[in-house]
Design an enzyme around this catalytic site. Sequence first.
Site, PDB file in Angstrom:
ATOM      1  N   LYS A 118       0.802  -1.223   0.000  1.00 30.73           N
ATOM      2  CA  LYS A 118       0.000   0.000   0.000  1.00 30.73           C
ATOM      3  C   LYS A 118       0.839   1.279   0.000  1.00 30.73           C
ATOM      4  CE  LYS A 118      -1.146  -0.632   4.953  1.00 30.73           C
ATOM      5  NZ  LYS A 118      -0.555  -1.985   5.074  1.00 30.73           N
ATOM      6  N   ASN A 141      -1.672   6.551   6.788  1.00 28.59           N
ATOM      7  CA  ASN A 141      -0.695   5.655   7.412  1.00 28.59           C
ATOM      8  C   ASN A 141       0.711   5.920   6.896  1.00 28.59           C
ATOM      9  OD1 ASN A 141      -0.428   3.355   9.273  1.00 28.59           O
ATOM     10  ND2 ASN A 141       0.222   2.204   7.458  1.00 28.59           N
ATOM     11  N   HIS A 190      -1.815  -9.154  11.924  1.00 22.92           N
ATOM     12  CA  HIS A 190      -2.434  -8.518  13.097  1.00 22.92           C
ATOM     13  C   HIS A 190      -3.451  -9.426  13.797  1.00 22.92           C
ATOM     14  CE1 HIS A 190      -0.457  -4.834  12.015  1.00 22.92           C
ATOM     15  NE2 HIS A 190      -1.104  -4.729  10.874  1.00 22.92           N
TER      16      HIS A 190
END
Length: 301
Positions: A118, A141, A190
């Site tokens: 990303k 981010n 995660h």
Amino acid sequence: MELSGKNTMVIGLGESGLAVVRFLRGRGANVRVNDQRDAEALGSAATEARELGAELVLGGHPENAFEGLDLIVVSPGVPPLALLERAEERGTEVVSEVELAARFIEAPLVAITGTNGKSTVTTLISEMGARLGRPLFVGGNLGRPMIEAVDTAAASAGGLVVVELSSFQLERVSRMKAHVAILLNVTPDHLDRYSSFDAYAAAKARIFERQDARDFAIIPADDPDLRQLVNGDGAVVLFDGRSGDVRVEQGVLVDSGSSLRVPVDELRLRGTHNVSNACAAALAARLLGVRPDDIAEVLRE
């Protein structure tokens, strides 16, 4: 959204949390800051928040600190808290920094998420978008918190906002609408935060939720499972694979919707994964109105 005089809380005083404190105080809100860390650990962030006029509640999450609030803004690094659920039950709105920022941005929003790639795609799209000559903000981010876009020329209707978003940042969005939303891939990650892989994937999929027929949802052509995650009404467009709108044919990156043709061996970024990233970025840029020649120049440079 009127903030003047509202009682607000910012949970987590990292970079984005501090940016939210600045924003809320600038709009006349009363701000309470809550962080598990103490003032010594927070250092200059705690000092600045205090100088801005925020009330600091540090070193834990006391129940009474969550009472009497109109709005709570949660930083992306903050794990789920039962206190937040109870605050919502009392009628307090709980949002992410990204959601708060989106409510004050009029510009088309390009949002990129995925387990991998990303940052690369965000950078490519921002370089391509800059060729439009419109005021541009790049962050999320990657780099600056999205809330810093507010009140800039880029946030106006004539600008463009390009943001990389993590699953954490997408957890508490409700009104954010991306004109172009890109989900590059989803692989297990995660899982110490999410109850399952499906829960992690669902967090990523929130990037599509508010899209309507004027918007675009970009996903890889060769991953049918990701198609099931598109939960908005945006037009689905595909990249890479055999059927992508932008794909590789006989060693050449081509766009079926434009004249773009760039031999893969001329791409500056190397590796199969970066060819896929280039396809996604080129497709997004074309949907934004970037000329094929400008897209090609960025890919070569």
